[in-house]
Design an enzyme around this catalytic site. Structure first.
Site, short mmCIF file in Angstrom:
data_model
loop_
_atom_site.label_atom_id
_atom_site.label_comp_id
_atom_site.label_asym_id
_atom_site.label_seq_id
_atom_site.Cartn_x
_atom_site.Cartn_y
_atom_site.Cartn_z
N CYS A 264 0.82 -1.20 0.00
CA CYS A 264 0.00 0.00 0.00
C CYS A 264 0.87 1.27 0.00
CB CYS A 264 -0.98 -0.04 1.17
SG CYS A 264 -2.40 1.05 0.95
N HIS A 354 -3.69 -5.20 0.14
CA HIS A 354 -3.45 -5.70 1.50
C HIS A 354 -3.47 -7.23 1.53
CE1 HIS A 354 -3.89 -1.88 3.88
NE2 HIS A 354 -4.32 -1.51 2.69
N GLU A 356 -2.58 -9.20 3.88
CA GLU A 356 -2.98 -9.77 5.17
C GLU A 356 -4.49 -9.97 5.23
OE1 GLU A 356 -4.42 -5.87 5.61
OE2 GLU A 356 -2.47 -6.54 4.84
#
Length: 384
Positions: A264, A354, A356
């Protein structure tokens, strides 16, 4: 932001956009006034992770899913120690939360943390407006903060723009801390906190990485004091054009050819360190359903996004940089926005989204494995 908490559900509220468009509804969460950039998020689940994502600092988030709050608020899914959004906009709040992990309602949590919101407005019309006109400054007003429309528009127009905003130091940790490896420790990573989400070091720890989370103001000396096998640059809020410190730090890491991974804001920092520009998107990518192609494999992934800025790099050619050849590794299939970069002559890569993905989907979790493999390859090369 000014807030109070009494009688919110029956209190009139208005959302005011800088172009003069006004939406009228009811207070949701705290009563008062708040300002920020109005943006929309298309995720149908994961509102708790969204609200606690530091990348949403100084933004008023519009939920495009029509009903929000069904699963209440639990004590496990926060991505940081607080709610970071400036305000929250929903159409139809759930009347009663229902989930075995729920501890309180979303409305109660917004109220407890002083987050001013609004409900009962046409979020479909609002989202269409933001898509056509672009993300813009906005304010939510309720209770004693209400005033004539012209005065509220004037207050909104007096607020700062997101372009040019330096926010990453506001949200980053002030003190370093360590997330220990789960099971056998295999690697040490220095993670630069520019607005890191809690699940990110956890995903690395699950792969045997001891993660030293460092403040955004960390120096190269701070980074190499932990003797890292790799360096990670996190997500974060604001305009990457203001991030001179992180760019200088990443440049120092690249000069030492330490394995590097950014996500990001970290992707934008890598772009700047390589000599590319960045720019503000019209309305950005926010949600958990963005299609991205990994050009190294050809695979298309459904991914979680939260970004209003992007890297300006050529999509279809290899670029020469001061650190060797670089190419765009990932691209958004909706609009051809750069979603990843990689160096071809040293161990560094990044993605704009992202991996995760605490609220899902998990298509991109392999990127943490790619980072682990990169550190393994460099370590084996040093031993040879």
């Amino acid at each position: 932001m000014t807030t109070s908490t009494r009688g919110a559900a029956k209190t009139p509220a208005v959302l005011v956009l800088e172009d003069g468009r006004i939406f009228r509804g009811r207070a949701y969460g705290a009563v008062g006034e708040t300002f920020g950039e109005a943006v929309f998020s298309t995720g149908m689940t994961g509102y708790q992770e969204t609200l606690t994502d530091p990348s949403y600092d100084r933004q008023i988030v519009v939920a495009t899913a029509p009903q929000i709050g069904n699963t209440g608020w639990n004590d496990e899914d926060d991505e940081s120690g607080r709610i970071w959004v400036s305000g929250y906009v929903v159409r139809d709040p759930a009347r009663v939360p229902s989930n075995w992990r729920s501890r309180r309602s979303l409305d109660d949590e917004l109220t407890a943390q002083g987050v001013v919101g609004i409900s009962g407005i046409d979020t479909r019309a609002l989202t269409r407006h933001l898509r056509e006109r672009g993300s813009m400054r906005a304010g939510v007003f309720s209770g004693e903060a209400l005033a004539p429309d012209a005065e509220l528009v004037r207050r909104v127009q007096a607020q700062p723009h997101m372009k040019g905003a330096s926010l990453y130091e506001e949200v980053a940790t002030k003190e370093a801390y360590v997330v220990p490896a789960v099971g056998e420790k295999k690697f040490t990573v220095a993670a630069i906190d520019l607005g890191i989400k809690g699940m990110t070091p956890q995903r690395m720890a699950e792969r045997g990485i001891e993660v030293h989370v460092l403040p955004a103001t960390a120096t190269a000396e701070d980074v190499y004091a932990v003797e890292p096998d790799g360096v990670f640059f996190s997500n974060g809020p604001g305009d990457p054009a203001t991030a001179e410190g992180p760019v200088a730090l990443m440049t120092a890491v690249l000069e030492r050819k330490t394995p590097l991974f950014g996500i990001c804001f970290g992707n934008q920092i890598l772009g700047r360190a390589l000599g590319f520009g960045t720019y503000k998107l019209k309305y950005g990518h926010r949600g958990i359903n963005q299609p991205v192609q990994d050009r190294t494999t050809g695979k298309v992934e459904v991914t979680a996004h939260n970004h209003g800025f992007a890297v300006d790099a050529p999509l279809d050619q290899v670029s020469d940089t001061r650190f060797g050849r670089a190419e765009v590794s990932h691209v958004c299939l909706n609009d051809d926005v750069v979603e990843g970069l990689q160096l071809l002559d040293q161990p560094a890569f990044s993605v704009q989204y992202h991996p995760e993905a605490a609220a899902g989907p998990h298509d991109a979790a392999y990127l943490f494995d790619r980072f682990t493999s990169l550190m393994s390859t460099v370590r084996e090369g040093q031993r040879a």
